[in-house]
Design a protein around this motif. Structure first.
Motif, PDB file in Angstrom:
ATOM      1  N   VAL A 192       0.849  -1.177   0.000  1.00  0.00           N
ATOM      2  CA  VAL A 192       0.000   0.000   0.000  1.00  0.00           C
ATOM      3  C   VAL A 192       0.889   1.232   0.000  1.00  0.00           C
ATOM      4  O   VAL A 192       2.005   1.212   0.514  1.00  0.00           O
ATOM      5  CB  VAL A 192      -0.938  -0.015   1.232  1.00  0.00           C
ATOM      6  N   ARG A 193       0.375   2.300  -0.572  1.00  0.00           N
ATOM      7  CA  ARG A 193       1.133   3.533  -0.689  1.00  0.00           C
ATOM      8  C   ARG A 193       0.945   4.393   0.561  1.00  0.00           C
ATOM      9  O   ARG A 193      -0.188   4.663   0.962  1.00  0.00           O
ATOM     10  CB  ARG A 193       0.622   4.278  -1.934  1.00  0.00           C
ATOM     11  N   VAL A 194       2.021   4.820   1.189  1.00  0.00           N
ATOM     12  CA  VAL A 194       1.941   5.865   2.212  1.00  0.00           C
ATOM     13  C   VAL A 194       1.979   7.189   1.460  1.00  0.00           C
ATOM     14  O   VAL A 194       3.019   7.592   0.926  1.00  0.00           O
ATOM     15  CB  VAL A 194       3.086   5.764   3.238  1.00  0.00           C
ATOM     16  N   VAL A 195       0.838   7.857   1.374  1.00  0.00           N
ATOM     17  CA  VAL A 195       0.728   9.040   0.520  1.00  0.00           C
ATOM     18  C   VAL A 195       1.228  10.302   1.194  1.00  0.00           C
ATOM     19  O   VAL A 195       1.528  11.297   0.523  1.00  0.00           O
ATOM     20  CB  VAL A 195      -0.717   9.258   0.034  1.00  0.00           C
ATOM     21  N   ALA A 196       1.313  10.284   2.531  1.00  0.00           N
ATOM     22  CA  ALA A 196       1.776  11.473   3.242  1.00  0.00           C
ATOM     23  C   ALA A 196       2.219  11.088   4.642  1.00  0.00           C
ATOM     24  O   ALA A 196       1.721  10.121   5.234  1.00  0.00           O
ATOM     25  CB  ALA A 196       0.677  12.530   3.316  1.00  0.00           C
ATOM     26  N   GLU A 197       3.166  11.853   5.158  1.00  0.00           N
ATOM     27  CA  GLU A 197       3.579  11.768   6.558  1.00  0.00           C
ATOM     28  C   GLU A 197       3.364  13.142   7.160  1.00  0.00           C
ATOM     29  O   GLU A 197       4.069  14.099   6.821  1.00  0.00           O
ATOM     30  CB  GLU A 197       5.036  11.335   6.654  1.00  0.00           C
ATOM     31  N   LEU A 198       2.384  13.239   8.031  1.00  0.00           N
ATOM     32  CA  LEU A 198       2.002  14.518   8.623  1.00  0.00           C
ATOM     33  C   LEU A 198       2.600  14.601  10.025  1.00  0.00           C
ATOM     34  O   LEU A 198       2.110  13.994  10.968  1.00  0.00           O
ATOM     35  CB  LEU A 198       0.479  14.627   8.671  1.00  0.00           C
ATOM     36  N   GLU A 199       3.673  15.360  10.130  1.00  0.00           N
ATOM     37  CA  GLU A 199       4.335  15.521  11.420  1.00  0.00           C
ATOM     38  C   GLU A 199       3.558  16.510  12.292  1.00  0.00           C
ATOM     39  O   GLU A 199       2.746  17.292  11.784  1.00  0.00           O
ATOM     40  CB  GLU A 199       5.764  16.002  11.202  1.00  0.00           C
ATOM     41  N   PRO A 200       3.797  16.487  13.619  1.00  0.00           N
ATOM     42  CA  PRO A 200       3.081  17.423  14.500  1.00  0.00           C
ATOM     43  C   PRO A 200       3.283  18.861  14.036  1.00  0.00           C
ATOM     44  O   PRO A 200       4.399  19.280  13.714  1.00  0.00           O
ATOM     45  CB  PRO A 200       3.732  17.171  15.861  1.00  0.00           C
ATOM     46  N   LEU A 201       2.185  19.606  13.989  1.00  0.00           N
ATOM     47  CA  LEU A 201       2.238  20.986  13.530  1.00  0.00           C
ATOM     48  C   LEU A 201       2.435  21.924  14.719  1.00  0.00           C
ATOM     49  O   LEU A 201       1.861  21.705  15.795  1.00  0.00           O
ATOM     50  CB  LEU A 201       0.942  21.341  12.795  1.00  0.00           C
ATOM     51  N   PRO A 202       3.215  22.992  14.546  1.00  0.00           N
ATOM     52  CA  PRO A 202       3.447  23.916  15.656  1.00  0.00           C
ATOM     53  C   PRO A 202       2.177  24.631  16.089  1.00  0.00           C
ATOM     54  O   PRO A 202       2.041  25.047  17.231  1.00  0.00           O
ATOM     55  CB  PRO A 202       4.470  24.910  15.082  1.00  0.00           C
ATOM     56  N   GLU A 203       1.234  24.771  15.152  1.00  0.00           N
ATOM     57  CA  GLU A 203      -0.031  25.417  15.447  1.00  0.00           C
ATOM     58  C   GLU A 203      -1.093  24.835  14.530  1.00  0.00           C
ATOM     59  O   GLU A 203      -0.834  24.580  13.349  1.00  0.00           O
ATOM     60  CB  GLU A 203       0.076  26.928  15.219  1.00  0.00           C
ATOM     61  N   LEU A 204      -2.288  24.622  15.068  1.00  0.00           N
ATOM     62  CA  LEU A 204      -3.401  24.147  14.248  1.00  0.00           C
ATOM     63  C   LEU A 204      -4.225  25.358  13.824  1.00  0.00           C
ATOM     64  O   LEU A 204      -5.060  25.872  14.582  1.00  0.00           O
ATOM     65  CB  LEU A 204      -4.259  23.150  15.031  1.00  0.00           C
ATOM     66  N   CYS A 205      -3.949  25.834  12.615  1.00  0.00           N
ATOM     67  CA  CYS A 205      -4.636  27.001  12.075  1.00  0.00           C
ATOM     68  C   CYS A 205      -4.659  26.853  10.553  1.00  0.00           C
ATOM     69  O   CYS A 205      -3.902  26.050   9.990  1.00  0.00           O
ATOM     70  CB  CYS A 205      -3.932  28.290  12.480  1.00  0.00           C
ATOM     71  N   PRO A 206      -5.515  27.592   9.863  1.00  0.00           N
ATOM     72  CA  PRO A 206      -5.619  27.425   8.411  1.00  0.00           C
ATOM     73  C   PRO A 206      -4.295  27.571   7.668  1.00  0.00           C
ATOM     74  O   PRO A 206      -4.002  26.783   6.757  1.00  0.00           O
ATOM     75  CB  PRO A 206      -6.625  28.511   8.013  1.00  0.00           C
ATOM     76  N   ALA A 207      -3.484  28.544   8.030  1.00  0.00           N
ATOM     77  CA  ALA A 207      -2.210  28.750   7.322  1.00  0.00           C
ATOM     78  C   ALA A 207      -1.298  27.539   7.490  1.00  0.00           C
ATOM     79  O   ALA A 207      -0.644  27.100   6.534  1.00  0.00           O
ATOM     80  CB  ALA A 207      -1.519  30.016   7.822  1.00  0.00           C
ATOM     81  N   ALA A 208      -1.234  26.995   8.716  1.00  0.00           N
ATOM     82  CA  ALA A 208      -0.375  25.833   8.963  1.00  0.00           C
ATOM     83  C   ALA A 208      -0.884  24.612   8.206  1.00  0.00           C
ATOM     84  O   ALA A 208      -0.093  23.810   7.697  1.00  0.00           O
ATOM     85  CB  ALA A 208      -0.318  25.543  10.467  1.00  0.00           C
ATOM     86  N   LEU A 209      -2.208  24.466   8.109  1.00  0.00           N
ATOM     87  CA  LEU A 209      -2.767  23.310   7.399  1.00  0.00           C
ATOM     88  C   LEU A 209      -2.565  23.431   5.891  1.00  0.00           C
ATOM     89  O   LEU A 209      -2.296  22.440   5.217  1.00  0.00           O
ATOM     90  CB  LEU A 209      -4.238  23.123   7.749  1.00  0.00           C
ATOM     91  N   ARG A 210      -2.680  24.634   5.362  1.00  0.00           N
ATOM     92  CA  ARG A 210      -2.405  24.819   3.928  1.00  0.00           C
ATOM     93  C   ARG A 210      -0.949  24.512   3.619  1.00  0.00           C
ATOM     94  O   ARG A 210      -0.636  23.884   2.599  1.00  0.00           O
ATOM     95  CB  ARG A 210      -2.762  26.242   3.499  1.00  0.00           C
ATOM     96  N   ALA A 211      -0.055  24.931   4.513  1.00  0.00           N
ATOM     97  CA  ALA A 211       1.367  24.645   4.329  1.00  0.00           C
ATOM     98  C   ALA A 211       1.626  23.146   4.414  1.00  0.00           C
ATOM     99  O   ALA A 211       2.445  22.596   3.659  1.00  0.00           O
ATOM    100  CB  ALA A 211       2.202  25.396   5.367  1.00  0.00           C
ATOM    101  N   ALA A 212       0.945  22.459   5.317  1.00  0.00           N
ATOM    102  CA  ALA A 212       1.106  21.012   5.451  1.00  0.00           C
ATOM    103  C   ALA A 212       0.633  20.296   4.187  1.00  0.00           C
ATOM    104  O   ALA A 212       1.247  19.328   3.746  1.00  0.00           O
ATOM    105  CB  ALA A 212       0.334  20.501   6.669  1.00  0.00           C
ATOM    106  N   TRP A 213      -0.454  20.772   3.612  1.00  0.00           N
ATOM    107  CA  TRP A 213      -0.938  20.200   2.363  1.00  0.00           C
ATOM    108  C   TRP A 213       0.129  20.330   1.271  1.00  0.00           C
ATOM    109  O   TRP A 213       0.458  19.369   0.585  1.00  0.00           O
ATOM    110  CB  TRP A 213      -2.227  20.875   1.931  1.00  0.00           C
ATOM    111  N   ALA A 214       0.661  21.522   1.116  1.00  0.00           N
ATOM    112  CA  ALA A 214       1.642  21.775   0.062  1.00  0.00           C
ATOM    113  C   ALA A 214       2.916  20.960   0.282  1.00  0.00           C
ATOM    114  O   ALA A 214       3.551  20.500  -0.665  1.00  0.00           O
ATOM    115  CB  ALA A 214       1.972  23.261   0.006  1.00  0.00           C
ATOM    116  N   ARG A 215       3.268  20.743   1.537  1.00  0.00           N
ATOM    117  CA  ARG A 215       4.518  20.070   1.874  1.00  0.00           C
ATOM    118  C   ARG A 215       4.396  18.547   1.831  1.00  0.00           C
ATOM    119  O   ARG A 215       5.327  17.845   1.426  1.00  0.00           O
ATOM    120  CB  ARG A 215       4.955  20.513   3.270  1.00  0.00           C
ATOM    121  N   CYS A 216       3.254  18.034   2.249  1.00  0.00           N
ATOM    122  CA  CYS A 216       3.153  16.595   2.529  1.00  0.00           C
ATOM    123  C   CYS A 216       2.387  15.793   1.496  1.00  0.00           C
ATOM    124  O   CYS A 216       2.613  14.577   1.386  1.00  0.00           O
ATOM    125  CB  CYS A 216       2.478  16.385   3.891  1.00  0.00           C
TER     126      CYS A 216
END
Length: 210
Positions: free
Chosen positions: A183-207
């Motif tokens: 099975v494909r591991v499509v993303a590894e989402l590491e702990p985010l410094p803050e849970l906010c829209p900007a951090a989640l958009r950055a996580a999408w682009a990165r991961c």
């Protein structure tokens, strides 16, 4: 580069509390669309729908109404029993998505969580017919839990879109899941410094691919 995820997904987990709601919010923050939680238990607390709307920055307009809102933070079948409610599969049909576009459907708990007598979460997945994205922890214990989940989905002939690992990166666990689970591991989402829209958009682009 890995293939992008399908536009419509059912997000499940290997357990409760593994990060399904945050992953769902990352998907909404990154590519827009709508979110649907068919059965929400623990509705007296901050619901998953409210959390996704807030964290993704999409606001309430991204939410499709839950089919069932149950007060107790328990497995849906128990929460329903306490309220004298029987969850009817006919009410769990996929809702119409305004304007089409991406859709994230988030389950409760894992694949074999009961919704009603004779009705498991996996039965709902089969009825909806969406590719399933599995969210799992990255650390100790994840190999067994993830392989069991993927194996059950495949036993039921459900389409597994991939796995998202949440937590500190663990290359050995990722390799084992991909190798033994095919099975494909499509993303590894590491702990985010803050849970906010900007951090989640950055996580999408990165991961995430695509």
């Amino acid at each position: 580069m890995s293939a992008p995820l399908p536009p419509r997904l059912f997000v499940t987990g290997t357990d409760t509390g593994v990060g399904k709601t945050v992953v769902s919010a990352v998907l909404l923050a990154g590519r827009g669309g709508h979110y649907w939680k068919p059965v929400q238990s623990g509705a007296d607390e901050d619901s998953d729908s409210q959390t996704v709307a807030r964290l993704s920055g999409r606001g309430p307009g991204c939410l499709l109404p839950e089919a069932y809102r149950l007060a107790a933070p328990l497995s849906p079948h128990r929460a329903a029993l306490l309220e004298g409610v029987r969850i009817d599969p006919a009410r769990l049909a996929l809702p119409e998505v305004p304007g089409g576009g991406p859709l994230v459907v988030e389950g409760a708990g894992g694949v074999l969580v009961p919704l009603a007598p004779g009705l498991l979460m996996a039965d709902l997945m089969a009825t909806l017919g969406l590719p399933v994205l599995v969210v799992a922890r990255s650390g100790l214990g994840t190999i067994n839990h993830t392989l069991l989940t993927v194996g059950e989905l495949r036993r039921r002939a459900l389409d597994v879109a991939g796995v998202v690992l949440c937590g500190p990166r663990d290359a050995a666990n990722r390799e084992a899941i991909e190798s033994y689970g095919q099975v494909r591991v499509v993303a590894e989402l590491e702990p985010l410094p803050e849970l906010c829209p900007a951090a989640l958009r950055a996580a999408w682009a990165r991961c995430f691919p695509g």
